[in-house]
Write a protein that holds these residues in place. Sequence first.
Motif, PDB file in Angstrom:
ATOM      1  N   PHE A  66     -20.081 -68.575  47.096  1.00 37.54           N
ATOM      2  CA  PHE A  66     -20.891 -68.007  48.173  1.00 37.54           C
ATOM      3  C   PHE A  66     -21.627 -66.758  47.714  1.00 37.54           C
ATOM      4  CE2 PHE A  66     -17.616 -70.058  51.003  1.00 37.54           C
ATOM      5  CZ  PHE A  66     -18.424 -71.142  51.254  1.00 37.54           C
ATOM      6  N   GLY A  67     -21.502 -66.452  46.426  1.00 39.19           N
ATOM      7  CA  GLY A  67     -22.187 -65.276  45.908  1.00 39.19           C
ATOM      8  C   GLY A  67     -21.717 -64.019  46.608  1.00 39.19           C
ATOM      9  N   SER A  68     -20.455 -63.989  47.016  1.00 36.53           N
ATOM     10  CA  SER A  68     -19.991 -62.831  47.760  1.00 36.53           C
ATOM     11  C   SER A  68     -19.443 -61.801  46.791  1.00 36.53           C
ATOM     12  CB  SER A  68     -18.868 -63.257  48.691  1.00 36.53           C
ATOM     13  OG  SER A  68     -18.039 -62.172  48.959  1.00 36.53           O
ATOM     14  N   SER A  69     -19.646 -60.527  47.121  1.00 39.11           N
ATOM     15  CA  SER A  69     -19.173 -59.486  46.206  1.00 39.11           C
ATOM     16  C   SER A  69     -17.664 -59.337  46.290  1.00 39.11           C
ATOM     17  CB  SER A  69     -19.835 -58.170  46.564  1.00 39.11           C
ATOM     18  OG  SER A  69     -19.501 -57.856  47.895  1.00 39.11           O
ATOM     19  N   GLU A  70     -17.042 -59.879  47.345  1.00 37.01           N
ATOM     20  CA  GLU A  70     -15.595 -59.694  47.475  1.00 37.01           C
ATOM     21  C   GLU A  70     -14.843 -60.351  46.327  1.00 37.01           C
ATOM     22  OE1 GLU A  70     -14.206 -61.383  51.173  1.00 37.01           O
ATOM     23  OE2 GLU A  70     -16.130 -60.913  52.053  1.00 37.01           O
ATOM     24  N   GLY A  71     -15.395 -61.434  45.794  1.00 35.29           N
ATOM     25  CA  GLY A  71     -14.591 -62.255  44.897  1.00 35.29           C
ATOM     26  C   GLY A  71     -14.668 -61.865  43.452  1.00 35.29           C
ATOM     27  N   GLU A  72     -15.571 -60.895  43.147  1.00 33.03           N
ATOM     28  CA  GLU A  72     -15.812 -60.633  41.739  1.00 33.03           C
ATOM     29  C   GLU A  72     -14.574 -60.141  41.033  1.00 33.03           C
ATOM     30  OE1 GLU A  72     -19.039 -58.018  41.009  1.00 33.03           O
ATOM     31  OE2 GLU A  72     -20.292 -59.115  42.414  1.00 33.03           O
ATOM     32  N   PHE A  73     -13.625 -59.637  41.787  1.00 33.90           N
ATOM     33  CA  PHE A  73     -12.585 -58.881  41.122  1.00 33.90           C
ATOM     34  C   PHE A  73     -11.223 -59.552  41.152  1.00 33.90           C
ATOM     35  CE2 PHE A  73     -15.862 -56.183  42.914  1.00 33.90           C
ATOM     36  CZ  PHE A  73     -16.482 -55.881  41.720  1.00 33.90           C
ATOM     37  N   TYR A  74     -11.209 -60.848  41.415  1.00 28.48           N
ATOM     38  CA  TYR A  74      -9.945 -61.560  41.304  1.00 28.48           C
ATOM     39  C   TYR A  74      -9.519 -61.424  39.844  1.00 28.48           C
ATOM     40  CZ  TYR A  74      -6.600 -65.282  40.882  1.00 28.48           C
ATOM     41  OH  TYR A  74      -5.447 -65.980  40.636  1.00 28.48           O
ATOM     42  N   THR A  75      -8.315 -60.912  39.617  1.00 31.80           N
ATOM     43  CA  THR A  75      -7.920 -60.629  38.239  1.00 31.80           C
ATOM     44  C   THR A  75      -7.376 -61.876  37.568  1.00 31.80           C
ATOM     45  OG1 THR A  75      -7.214 -58.540  39.168  1.00 31.80           O
ATOM     46  CG2 THR A  75      -6.758 -58.900  36.845  1.00 31.80           C
ATOM     47  N   PRO A  76      -8.003 -62.297  36.465  1.00 28.47           N
ATOM     48  CA  PRO A  76      -7.530 -63.513  35.797  1.00 28.47           C
ATOM     49  C   PRO A  76      -6.080 -63.356  35.328  1.00 28.47           C
ATOM     50  CG  PRO A  76      -9.388 -62.516  34.632  1.00 28.47           C
ATOM     51  CD  PRO A  76      -9.152 -61.683  35.811  1.00 28.47           C
ATOM     52  N   PRO A  77      -5.299 -64.442  35.407  1.00 30.68           N
ATOM     53  CA  PRO A  77      -3.880 -64.370  35.065  1.00 30.68           C
ATOM     54  C   PRO A  77      -3.585 -63.757  33.702  1.00 30.68           C
ATOM     55  CG  PRO A  77      -4.373 -66.472  36.079  1.00 30.68           C
ATOM     56  CD  PRO A  77      -5.687 -65.758  35.925  1.00 30.68           C
ATOM     57  N   SER A  78      -4.442 -64.017  32.686  1.00 25.12           N
ATOM     58  CA  SER A  78      -4.057 -63.470  31.380  1.00 25.12           C
ATOM     59  C   SER A  78      -4.141 -61.943  31.365  1.00 25.12           C
ATOM     60  CB  SER A  78      -4.819 -64.115  30.205  1.00 25.12           C
ATOM     61  OG  SER A  78      -6.191 -64.010  30.322  1.00 25.12           O
ATOM     62  N   ILE A  79      -5.041 -61.365  32.172  1.00 23.25           N
ATOM     63  CA  ILE A  79      -5.104 -59.895  32.242  1.00 23.25           C
ATOM     64  C   ILE A  79      -3.899 -59.357  33.012  1.00 23.25           C
ATOM     65  CG2 ILE A  79      -6.361 -57.930  33.215  1.00 23.25           C
ATOM     66  CD1 ILE A  79      -8.903 -59.111  32.323  1.00 23.25           C
ATOM     67  N   VAL A  80      -3.547 -60.029  34.111  1.00 21.28           N
ATOM     68  CA  VAL A  80      -2.398 -59.568  34.902  1.00 21.28           C
ATOM     69  C   VAL A  80      -1.131 -59.642  34.050  1.00 21.28           C
ATOM     70  CG1 VAL A  80      -1.056 -59.852  37.002  1.00 21.28           C
ATOM     71  CG2 VAL A  80      -3.469 -60.420  37.023  1.00 21.28           C
ATOM     72  N   LYS A  81      -0.971 -60.770  33.350  1.00 21.66           N
ATOM     73  CA  LYS A  81       0.211 -60.935  32.498  1.00 21.66           C
ATOM     74  C   LYS A  81       0.314 -59.810  31.482  1.00 21.66           C
ATOM     75  CE  LYS A  81       1.119 -65.861  32.080  1.00 21.66           C
ATOM     76  NZ  LYS A  81       0.608 -67.015  31.382  1.00 21.66           N
ATOM     77  N   LEU A  82      -0.836 -59.463  30.932  1.00 28.58           N
ATOM     78  CA  LEU A  82      -0.851 -58.416  29.909  1.00 28.58           C
ATOM     79  C   LEU A  82      -0.474 -57.064  30.519  1.00 28.58           C
ATOM     80  CD1 LEU A  82      -1.265 -57.581  27.061  1.00 28.58           C
ATOM     81  CD2 LEU A  82      -3.720 -57.636  27.376  1.00 28.58           C
ATOM     82  N   LEU A  83      -1.092 -56.725  31.663  1.00 32.27           N
ATOM     83  CA  LEU A  83      -0.771 -55.445  32.314  1.00 32.27           C
ATOM     84  C   LEU A  83       0.715 -55.373  32.650  1.00 32.27           C
ATOM     85  CD1 LEU A  83      -3.763 -55.071  34.814  1.00 32.27           C
ATOM     86  CD2 LEU A  83      -3.330 -53.644  32.811  1.00 32.27           C
ATOM     87  N   VAL A  84       1.219 -56.461  33.238  1.00 30.48           N
ATOM     88  CA  VAL A  84       2.610 -56.503  33.665  1.00 30.48           C
ATOM     89  C   VAL A  84       3.542 -56.450  32.449  1.00 30.48           C
ATOM     90  CG1 VAL A  84       4.339 -58.002  34.737  1.00 30.48           C
ATOM     91  CG2 VAL A  84       2.169 -57.635  35.881  1.00 30.48           C
ATOM     92  N   GLY A  85       3.180 -57.199  31.391  1.00 25.81           N
ATOM     93  CA  GLY A  85       4.000 -57.206  30.187  1.00 25.81           C
ATOM     94  C   GLY A  85       4.037 -55.844  29.505  1.00 25.81           C
ATOM     95  N   MET A  86       2.929 -55.105  29.579  1.00 27.31           N
ATOM     96  CA  MET A  86       2.865 -53.790  28.935  1.00 27.31           C
ATOM     97  C   MET A  86       3.735 -52.781  29.676  1.00 27.31           C
ATOM     98  SD  MET A  86       0.617 -53.763  26.262  1.00 27.31           S
ATOM     99  CE  MET A  86      -0.490 -52.400  25.995  1.00 27.31           C
TER     100      MET A  86
END
Length: 495
Positions: free
Chosen positions: A162-182
Amino acid sequence: LNMAVNLEFENKLWEMADKLRGNIQPSEYKDVVLGLIFLKYISDSFEEKYNELVAEGEGFEEDRDAYIEDNIFFVPPVARWEYIKNNAKQSTIGQIIDEAMIAIERENKSLKGVLPKNYARPELDKTKLGELIDLFSFNLGSKEAKAQDVLGRVYEYFLGKFGSSEGEFYTPPSIVKLLVGMIEPFEGRVYDPCCGSGGMFVQSAKFVEEHQGRKDDIHVYGQEYTATTWRLCKMNLAIRGIDGDLGERDADTFGNDLHKNLRADFVLANPPFNVSDYTLIQDDARWKYGIPPANNANYAWIEHIISKLSPKGVAGFVLANGSMSTSTKAESEIRKNIIEAGLVDCIVTMPSNLFYNVTIPVCLWFISKKRENRKDKILFIDARKMGTMVTRKHRELSDDEIQQICDTYHTWRDGKSEYQDVQGFCKSADIEEVRENEYILTPGRYVGIEEVEDDDEPFDEKMTRLTSELAEMFAKSHQLEEEIKQRLGAIGFEF
């Protein structure tokens, strides 16, 4: 979700979009579909457990407690997908779904007033709604789908379409995994000041479980600016039995901090990048290291996050690459101050294309309040060469790569003797070197360029070979230029 499942499932979603496009606005359509996805999701997960209980033959399949102890939603009969699907062709299907939502809210007080309940409204074409229900034949709530945070992904997919600005920032799992793992949020208070659909919390809880902890060892605090997303986050946490304090409602973290007195042990965040208009309160207590510029919120996020850390707190968050080196007066002053205060622990630069629908390159910042053994050092990691393209547009880091980055950081953080700088990948830099680099935090400046394996081809031969290859390319490019000129000429555009 592996690629095959992925595409099939996203095409299906798009088919649904076409079904409803006629007579309702995309923004409303999003709620209609999200509500159905939620229903289907909890129903699938309930049914998986229900069938297990039936197979056990002890007669516990209608016993609420049998579900609760497994952190599975107990779904009352009127809200089960099978019942809804069997009634999909009735003219009263709208009321049936509304009643299902009410029944679920009654079962779960944290969802009170959160679920959409206007399926009976006349503008919603009931035939199309029925067809939409029929299309939902794929399994959304199995253990596999849960592990992949399908709910968050589906949401992201719609917002992207929908070209909505709300969705741009869903954090991809590999980034979340990395943040959480760190930062390893095993127990204590975990805070996300811009929590979106709750991906960070879901992954943190998963991390704790995988490491034999108990999910209730962590306490979740969040805040979210967009109402739909706030509701989705409530759903996402409820489904997984995570108890979270997301404030009374959606609110702006800068203008209305809902967790004023919170001091968190862990902060995980993926703030919206480079926001150019935000509520900047000049004399805010949060601006301890300098007043951030009004036209870019990146440094306001950094200072907000620091202000939320407990005396032993650690934060890991995503920012646009510009944040590491920006030279505007306000930002470079704040960056200098937090570095001199000994707060910056580690910076990791990431490869491109990790996000689903923003190509902007990002970095991860790690800030720590307890750095006694490394007060005058910062670890720089350059991970730009990592990851594999899994589709034409999207890259993911493998679990081994994530592990490698985490291990490097932990070995360094814990002062182990086996930590070593690796040219082109990681470097433990003294604060002195960072001062000489004008407090610029770009890892590439510190880690150097990786050593290239020397090949045995003699220099003269190599140059002869390379120049002849280049000559061929030049010739080819002239040929293409000519062809383009001719084709343009043929349709009347000479130059």
